[in-house]
Motif scaffolding. Structure first.
Motif, PDB file in Angstrom:
ATOM      1  N   PRO A  29       0.808  -1.231   0.000  1.00  0.00           N
ATOM      2  CA  PRO A  29       0.000   0.000   0.000  1.00  0.00           C
ATOM      3  C   PRO A  29       0.838   1.277   0.000  1.00  0.00           C
ATOM      4  O   PRO A  29       0.437   2.281  -0.594  1.00  0.00           O
ATOM      5  N   VAL A  30       2.000   1.249   0.640  1.00  0.00           N
ATOM      6  CA  VAL A  30       2.886   2.416   0.637  1.00  0.00           C
ATOM      7  C   VAL A  30       3.429   2.646  -0.775  1.00  0.00           C
ATOM      8  O   VAL A  30       3.476   3.777  -1.267  1.00  0.00           O
ATOM      9  N   TRP A 115       5.523   9.701   6.420  1.00  0.00           N
ATOM     10  CA  TRP A 115       5.844   8.436   7.079  1.00  0.00           C
ATOM     11  C   TRP A 115       5.168   8.345   8.449  1.00  0.00           C
ATOM     12  O   TRP A 115       4.676   7.280   8.818  1.00  0.00           O
ATOM     13  N   ASP A 116       5.144   9.453   9.184  1.00  0.00           N
ATOM     14  CA  ASP A 116       4.496   9.450  10.501  1.00  0.00           C
ATOM     15  C   ASP A 116       3.012   9.141  10.361  1.00  0.00           C
ATOM     16  O   ASP A 116       2.439   8.401  11.166  1.00  0.00           O
ATOM     17  N   ALA A 121      -1.283   3.913  10.829  1.00  0.00           N
ATOM     18  CA  ALA A 121      -1.962   2.697  10.378  1.00  0.00           C
ATOM     19  C   ALA A 121      -1.090   1.503  10.789  1.00  0.00           C
ATOM     20  O   ALA A 121       0.042   1.669  11.230  1.00  0.00           O
ATOM     21  N   PRO A 122      -1.610   0.304  10.664  1.00  0.00           N
ATOM     22  CA  PRO A 122      -0.790  -0.868  11.033  1.00  0.00           C
ATOM     23  C   PRO A 122       0.283  -1.181   9.994  1.00  0.00           C
ATOM     24  O   PRO A 122       0.305  -2.249   9.372  1.00  0.00           O
ATOM     25  N   ASP A 126       9.829  -0.625   8.900  1.00  0.00           N
ATOM     26  CA  ASP A 126      10.586  -1.484   7.993  1.00  0.00           C
ATOM     27  C   ASP A 126       9.884  -1.613   6.645  1.00  0.00           C
ATOM     28  O   ASP A 126      10.530  -1.599   5.588  1.00  0.00           O
ATOM     29  N   ASP A 127       8.548  -1.748   6.682  1.00  0.00           N
ATOM     30  CA  ASP A 127       7.795  -1.853   5.432  1.00  0.00           C
ATOM     31  C   ASP A 127       7.854  -0.559   4.630  1.00  0.00           C
ATOM     32  O   ASP A 127       7.896  -0.581   3.393  1.00  0.00           O
ATOM     33  N   ILE A 128       7.867   0.590   5.335  1.00  0.00           N
ATOM     34  CA  ILE A 128       7.953   1.873   4.640  1.00  0.00           C
ATOM     35  C   ILE A 128       9.295   2.015   3.933  1.00  0.00           C
ATOM     36  O   ILE A 128       9.370   2.431   2.769  1.00  0.00           O
TER      37      ILE A 128
END
Length: 277
Positions: A29-30, A115-116, A121-122, A126-128
């Motif tokens: 999603p990011v 990013w904040d 959201a969950p 690391d995923d970002i």
């Protein structure tokens, strides 16, 4: 005593920023969010990323090429424009990925605080970071693909092995996006990126065989230059433009993979430490 004894376990429970990456499928999603935003400015972005390498190619390829003529590559004489094209497209992949992982990622991380907002959201940090790395590499695909089509139209190379070169260039974009994310994690402002371009990228462009063969350099400089990521990328791509398979391809590929893994881990650790403050 009691206060100190209670504080020690709390401090000890803080996870190390150097721990293994904790990645999930929530990076998608990011990545998709960045794609949707980019679509609004896709045409100006593509023109900006493609114009500069094409100017290099035309000005130096045809202008300097008329003076240089042919260049010896592994015992084979090739037109200078082919020599330059195979190197400059690697440089273009490096630049496109680096700009995205520096300026755009820094804007989302520090200036816009995107990013904040995402981490409310969950979705983990690391995923970002993974999404930003893949997105910067994905941006490099557009640039290199467009340049490849221009090279085909100009008749610089029609080798079927260009398809393999395209895959290599995708990996090159990912490698340099990881390296750029290290500087993104360290930056306090946009001016910090001057160090990256002036002290890292610019010297590497001239020491990696993009504009002239590495053999023209002193032996000591060659020994260092052959371990640079851009030099290994050029060593993989240039023979493919010449319709040949690269020699020592496993070594060059291993170097790029090592840079990618190490740089991603280092960038992730620095980003974790930044957000832990």
């Amino acid at each position: 005593m009691s206060t100190t004894s209670q504080a020690l376990p709390a401090a000890a429970s803080v996870p190390s920023p150097w721990r293994a990456p904790q990645l999930t499928r929530r990076w998608w999603p990011v990545f998709l969010r960045n794609l949707l935003v980019w679509k609004k400015l896709a045409i100006p972005s593509l023109i900006g990323n493609i114009a500069e390498p094409l100017i290099w190619l035309v000005a130096f390829g045809y202008g300097m090429g008329a003076l240089v003529g042919q260049v010896d590559v592994g015992g084979q004489r090739v037109p200078y424009i082919l020599f330059l094209a195979s190197g400059s497209i690697c440089m273009s992949a490096m630049n496109a990925a680096s700009f995205e992982a520096l300026y755009s990622a820094f804007s989302r991380m520090h200036v816009q605080k995107t990013w904040d907002g995402i981490m409310n959201a969950p979705v983990g940090l690391d995923d970002i970071v993974l999404a930003e790395m893949l997105w910067a590499g994905f941006k490099a695909i557009f640039t290199t693909t467009a340049i490849l089509f221009v090279m085909l139209a100009l008749g610089i190379s029609h080798s079927p092995k260009l398809a393999v070169a395209w895959v290599v260039l995708v990996g090159v974009g990912v490698t340099f996006s990881c390296i750029a994310l290290i500087f993104n994690a360290l930056a306090k402002g946009y001016d910090f990126f001057t160090y990256y371009f002036t002290l890292f990228m610019t010297p590497m462009m001239f020491l990696s065989g993009v504009f002239f063969p590495l053999e023209q350099l002193p032996a000591a400089v060659q020994a260092v230059a052959r371990w640079l990521p851009l030099a290994n990328a050029v060593a993989l791509v240039r023979p493919l433009f010449m319709d040949q398979w690269p020699a020592d391809w496993a070594v060059h590929l291993a170097v790029l993979v090592a840079y990618t893994v190490a740089a991603f881990w280092f960038a992730l650790a620095l980003t974790r430490r930044r957000f832990a403050k």
